[in-house]
Design a protein around this motif. Structure first.
Motif, short mmCIF file in Angstrom:
data_model
loop_
_atom_site.label_atom_id
_atom_site.label_comp_id
_atom_site.label_asym_id
_atom_site.label_seq_id
_atom_site.Cartn_x
_atom_site.Cartn_y
_atom_site.Cartn_z
N GLU A 241 -16.04 0.66 14.83
CA GLU A 241 -14.73 1.09 14.36
C GLU A 241 -14.77 1.20 12.85
OE1 GLU A 241 -11.66 -1.50 15.60
OE2 GLU A 241 -11.54 -0.69 17.63
N LEU A 242 -14.09 2.21 12.34
CA LEU A 242 -13.95 2.35 10.89
C LEU A 242 -12.53 1.97 10.51
CD1 LEU A 242 -15.78 5.72 10.08
CD2 LEU A 242 -16.48 3.44 9.40
N VAL A 243 -12.40 1.06 9.58
CA VAL A 243 -11.09 0.65 9.07
C VAL A 243 -11.07 0.96 7.58
CG1 VAL A 243 -9.49 -1.23 8.72
CG2 VAL A 243 -10.91 -1.18 10.78
N GLY A 244 -10.08 1.76 7.15
CA GLY A 244 -10.11 2.13 5.75
C GLY A 244 -8.77 2.60 5.24
N THR A 245 -8.83 3.15 4.01
CA THR A 245 -7.63 3.61 3.32
C THR A 245 -7.75 5.08 2.97
OG1 THR A 245 -8.53 3.02 1.14
CG2 THR A 245 -7.29 1.33 2.32
N LEU A 246 -6.58 5.73 2.78
CA LEU A 246 -6.49 7.10 2.28
C LEU A 246 -5.60 7.08 1.05
CD1 LEU A 246 -5.96 9.26 5.50
CD2 LEU A 246 -8.02 9.14 4.11
N GLN A 247 -6.06 7.78 -0.02
CA GLN A 247 -5.27 7.82 -1.25
C GLN A 247 -5.43 9.19 -1.88
OE1 GLN A 247 -6.51 5.10 -4.33
NE2 GLN A 247 -4.40 4.75 -4.97
N GLU B 201 2.10 6.15 5.88
CA GLU B 201 1.64 6.80 4.66
C GLU B 201 0.40 7.65 4.92
OE1 GLU B 201 1.64 7.96 0.70
OE2 GLU B 201 3.18 7.04 1.96
N ALA B 202 -0.50 7.15 5.75
CA ALA B 202 -1.69 7.93 6.08
C ALA B 202 -1.30 9.20 6.82
CB ALA B 202 -2.64 7.10 6.92
N ALA B 203 -0.29 9.11 7.74
CA ALA B 203 0.16 10.31 8.44
C ALA B 203 0.75 11.32 7.47
CB ALA B 203 1.18 9.92 9.52
N ARG B 204 1.51 10.83 6.47
CA ARG B 204 2.10 11.75 5.49
C ARG B 204 1.03 12.45 4.67
NH1 ARG B 204 3.11 12.26 0.35
NH2 ARG B 204 2.03 10.32 -0.16
N LEU B 205 -0.01 11.69 4.26
CA LEU B 205 -1.08 12.29 3.47
C LEU B 205 -1.83 13.37 4.25
CD1 LEU B 205 -2.53 9.12 1.69
CD2 LEU B 205 -1.19 10.96 0.65
N LEU C 34 0.82 -1.20 0.00
CA LEU C 34 0.00 0.00 0.00
C LEU C 34 0.86 1.26 0.00
CD1 LEU C 34 -2.76 -1.06 2.54
CD2 LEU C 34 -2.97 -0.91 0.06
N ALA C 35 1.98 1.24 0.74
CA ALA C 35 2.86 2.41 0.75
C ALA C 35 3.47 2.65 -0.62
CB ALA C 35 3.95 2.23 1.80
N ALA C 36 3.74 1.56 -1.36
CA ALA C 36 4.33 1.69 -2.69
C ALA C 36 3.37 2.37 -3.66
CB ALA C 36 4.73 0.32 -3.22
N ILE C 37 2.10 2.23 -3.45
CA ILE C 37 1.12 2.87 -4.34
C ILE C 37 0.49 4.10 -3.66
CG2 ILE C 37 0.60 0.74 -5.59
CD1 ILE C 37 -1.90 0.43 -3.89
N ALA C 38 1.18 4.65 -2.66
CA ALA C 38 0.78 5.89 -1.97
C ALA C 38 -0.60 5.77 -1.36
CB ALA C 38 0.87 7.08 -2.91
N THR C 39 -0.84 4.66 -0.69
CA THR C 39 -2.13 4.44 -0.03
C THR C 39 -1.87 4.17 1.44
OG1 THR C 39 -3.10 3.51 -2.04
CG2 THR C 39 -4.23 3.03 0.04
N GLY D 82 -0.36 15.43 6.20
CA GLY D 82 0.56 16.53 6.45
C GLY D 82 1.34 16.38 7.73
N LEU D 83 1.44 15.14 8.27
CA LEU D 83 2.19 14.86 9.48
C LEU D 83 3.48 14.14 9.14
CD1 LEU D 83 -0.83 13.55 11.59
CD2 LEU D 83 0.21 15.83 11.72
N PRO D 84 4.42 14.02 10.08
CA PRO D 84 5.63 13.22 9.82
C PRO D 84 5.26 11.80 9.41
CG PRO D 84 5.88 14.53 11.80
CD PRO D 84 4.47 14.69 11.38
N ALA D 85 6.00 11.24 8.45
CA ALA D 85 5.69 9.92 7.88
C ALA D 85 6.09 8.82 8.85
CB ALA D 85 6.40 9.75 6.54
N GLU D 86 5.31 8.66 9.90
CA GLU D 86 5.53 7.60 10.88
C GLU D 86 4.20 7.25 11.54
OE1 GLU D 86 6.77 10.49 14.62
OE2 GLU D 86 8.34 9.58 13.36
N PRO D 87 4.05 6.00 11.96
CA PRO D 87 2.78 5.60 12.60
C PRO D 87 2.49 6.48 13.82
CG PRO D 87 4.11 3.67 12.10
CD PRO D 87 5.00 4.85 11.86
N VAL D 88 1.20 6.81 13.99
CA VAL D 88 0.83 7.70 15.08
C VAL D 88 -0.62 7.43 15.48
CG1 VAL D 88 0.05 9.53 13.52
CG2 VAL D 88 0.81 10.12 15.82
#
Length: 741
Positions: A105-111, A29-33, A7-12, A35-41
């Motif tokens: 709970e909502l589980v999903g993707t950001l692209q 990747e979701a944090a980067r999208l 998913l990170a390879a396809i910017a998701t 506008g946060l530092p690219a690390e799990p949070v």
């Protein structure tokens, strides 16, 4: 390779939203999208919300709620903002709700996605144009559905709805009757197309049946999807040539009452925005159908109660024409205490009754039904009008006084903390300090019972008359009711003053004197309740003036048309079906009875009237003066009219002052060769004849005979077997057009 790496390879990016704890977990990747530092949070909901455009956050909130309700994917476009409020990028979120009890709970993707170019046809939550169109549509649809008063109106409104960008061409509303699915209404189909769906088991493999079973919407964007999910019933839908279908539950107060189908001839993807519109319309449609069902049930109950309470006038009566109307008030169950009745009596006589029980509620209607039955029973026993009303008053007093006594005892028991049946209220111990419900409260025995129900004593006004169709003789007894009116053969309308007593039910024993007069052939007698007179801000006097003008101006001989004209003049034709200044002016129940005596009506017949002024009612002298003015409303000489009124006042006053009996006034207008003549007689039971007196300048009496000698063309005193009669005559000035022109 791990899924996260792919998913990170396809910017998701991946994210999880825990509704219970209010936290959001993002991968790198979701944090980067965002506008946060690219690390799990792991962030709070407020921190994540600050990264979204405010308009888009409100949009995704509705999309998520819709997905949770339907158990479907939540999809939306979201603009990401930096700390200075600038848009960094637009992302697409797709998530699936995982429901556990009341939490999810909502589980999903950001692209990341590209912004739509200006001028394109794209309509997403980001552009705002589709949102504004949708909001306008929903406001209009909500207003139209809220105004619909019947199931048929709701269905017509639903069929006329033009949804922004994806209007359906076929609609159907399904209801549930036991374990069967039924068609309530449909649009966009031919007659008979509903045949296979009119009675279908809820266990059938059909989308609407599954929606009713599960309470969840079903969206079928393509025929292939319909065939895959519902292969058994696909042939039923295939013949209509549709491309997409939406089936939504109609839910009211947590109960699924049916399903709504919207079918489209063009493909519809059923995006979250489109599903949101359909779901909102389904909610409004369900509420409108529920309201319409309740209103129709109330109307049916009201009509059934009216049909039960109101008598059928039955076959025609030889010698008489009778017309009746009943119009309930505009609100509630539209039932009240007004009624009318016609009773066949021995010897060919007919009794007519009209009355009004205090109140406009179900209890008033119930008391009215009981009182009507009692009056019918007393009349059938052969009692005269005065005895019928006396017994009816005692009957009404007994049943309402019993209710009040029971309520007072109940209130006193509750005030002592006792249950009326001997125990403690609500399972508590006696003497527990429960507040009083009735008898000792400020409302007294006649007030509410503590549950908002008025159970105190009530009264009723009533007018009861017996008429002989052969002779036209009418005997009337009146209990606090408006006087009747008579429309003579020449169109003159007189309010017929009648002796009366207290309304029924106030005291147990009351006397009701009887008034007798003759209804001539061609004359019409009108009886009504005060709702016909006082509606529209009128009092009894001004209301009577309005009705009198209508009676005099009605040229048609049809009694039914006259009844309709009188009712329509009060609240406008069909005003309870329209809006505007005349909308539902029915402030009180209206009951109306018209009776006309058949026979050859002679328009130049004498205009005759009679009334009694009792010793105990000197105030009726004013009524006698008014009565004379009505009788001579078209008299050509105003000075003679004033003279006639003055002489009548003097004659009646002398009887009340100088005798111990009542005064009987008889006035008659006849046609001579070239003018009319008025003859007035006032009779009493005293043998003492009046004599001329010579009053001084300051005397306050003794001028009656002097006035008559000066004003009347002829006058005299005639001894009778018992009593005497004093009379005068006035000759109207002749007219070039003849006697009665």
């Amino acid at each position: 390779m791990r899924t996260e790496d792919v998913l990170a390879a396809i910017a998701t990016g991946l994210w999880r939203w825990d509704n219970a704890s209010g936290t959001v977990t993002l991968d790198a990747e979701a944090a980067r999208l965002l506008g946060l530092p690219a690390e799990p949070v792991e962030l709070t909901e407020a921190a994540v919300r600050s990264r979204f455009h405010p308009v888009d956050w409100n949009e995704i909130d509705g999309v998520v709620n819709l997905a949770v309700a339907e158990g479907t994917l939540a999809e939306a476009r979201l603009r990401i903002m930096d700390g200075d409020g600038r848009v960094l990028r637009t992302v697409r979120s797709r998530s699936k709700p995982l429901i556990e009890g009341d939490d999810y709970e909502l589980v999903g993707t950001l692209q990341e996605v590209a912004e739509p170019q200006p001028g394109t046809a794209a309509r997403t939550p980001v552009t705002g144009d589709w949102r504004r169109s949708r909001e306008a549509f929903l406001l209009d649809a909500g207003r139209a559905l809220a105004e619909a008063r019947s199931t048929a109106e709701v269905l017509r409104v639903a069929a006329s709805l033009s949804m922004p960008g994806f209007s359906p061409d076929g609609l159907a509303v399904f209801g549930v009757a036991g374990e069967r699915l039924t068609i309530i209404g449909h649009h966009g189909h031919n007659t008979g197309d509903e045949g296979p769906f009119t009675s279908m088991s809820v266990d059938t493999d059909y989308p609407a049946a599954e929606v009713v079973r599960t309470g969840r919407a079903i969206y079928l964007p393509t025929p292939e999807e319909y065939l895959r999910r519902f292969p058994v019933t696909w042939p039923l839908a295939q013949r209509f040539g549709r491309q997409s279908w939406a089936y939504l539950p109609l839910i009211v107060a947590g109960r699924t009452m049916g399903a709504w189908m919207a079918a489209f001839k063009h493909p519809v993807a059923f995006t979250p925005d489109e599903r949101s519109v359909l779901t909102t319309v389904a909610r409004m449609l369900a509420q409108a159908l529920a309201r319409a069902g309740v209103a129709e049930s109330e109307r049916e109950l009201s009509l059934g109660l009216q049909r039960t309470m109101m008598p059928v006038l039955g076959p025609g009566i030889p010698g008489l024409h009778v017309a009746a109307r009943y119009v309930p008030t505009g609100g509630g169950l539209q039932v009240g205490g007004d009624w009318y009745d016609m009773i066949q009596l021995p010897g060919g006589r007919i009794a007519l009754v009209i009355g009004d029980v205090q109140g406009h509620d179900v209890r008033a209607a119930g008391l009215m039904g009981q009182l009507r039955i009692a009056l019918r029973a007393y009349a059938s026993e052969g009692h005269r009008p005065d005895a019928v009303l006396s017994r009816a008053s005692r009957f009404l007093y007994g049943i309402t006084d019993g209710d009040a006594a029971e309520t007072a005892a109940d209130g006193a028991a509750r005030g002592r903390g006792e249950h009326p049946n001997g125990g403690a209220p609500d399972g508590g111990a006696p003497g527990g300090g429960v507040a009083s419900y009735g008898g000792g409260g400020p409302n007294g025995p006649g007030g509410p019972d503590g549950r908002g129900h008025d159970v105190g004593p009530r009264f009723a006004t009533c007018l009861y008359l017996e008429i002989d169709p052969v002779t036209g003789v009418v005997d009337i007894a009146r209990a606090g009711h408006p006087d009747p009116a008579v429309r003579m053969t020449d169109g003159t309308v007189l309010l017929r003053p009648t002796a009366g007593g207290l309304p029924l039910g106030i005291v147990p024993d009351t006397d009701y004197p009887t008034t007798r007069f003759t209804l001539e052939p061609g004359e019409t007698l009108m009886m009504c309740t005060d709702g016909l007179l006082e509606t529209g801000g009128h009092d009894l006097d001004s209301g009577w003036d309005r009705i009198r003008a209508l009676l005099e101006g009605h040229a048609d001989d049809s009694l039914e048309d006259l009844a309709d004209s009188l009712v329509e003049a009060v609240h406008g034709p069909g005003s309870h079906h329209t809006t505007g200044p005349l909308a539902d002016r029915r402030e009180d129940d209206i009951a109306l009875l018209l009776v006309s005596r058949q026979g050859p009506a002679v328009r130049e017949a004498p205009r005759r009237t009679m009334m009694t002024i009792a010793q105990a009612e000197p105030e009726r002298i004013a009524a006698a003066r008014q009565h004379m003015r009505q009788l001579l409303h078209d008299w050509r000489d105003e000075d003679q009219l004033d003279s006639a009124v003055l002489m009548v006042s003097e004659m009646v006053t002398n009887v009340l002052i100088h005798t111990d009996g009542d005064a009987l006034l008889v006035a008659e207008v006849t046609c001579a060769e070239d003018a009319r003549r008025l003859r007035v007689e006032v009779s009493d039971g005293s043998d003492e004849l009046p004599h001329r007196r010579h009053p001084g300048e300051m005397a306050s009496s003794g001028r009656g005979l002097v006035l008559m000698e000066m004003l009347a063309h002829a006058w005299g005193v005639d001894p009778r077997g018992e009593g005497k009669s004093i009379w005068f005559e006035l000759n109207e000035p002749p007219s070039d057009k003849g006697c009665c022109a």
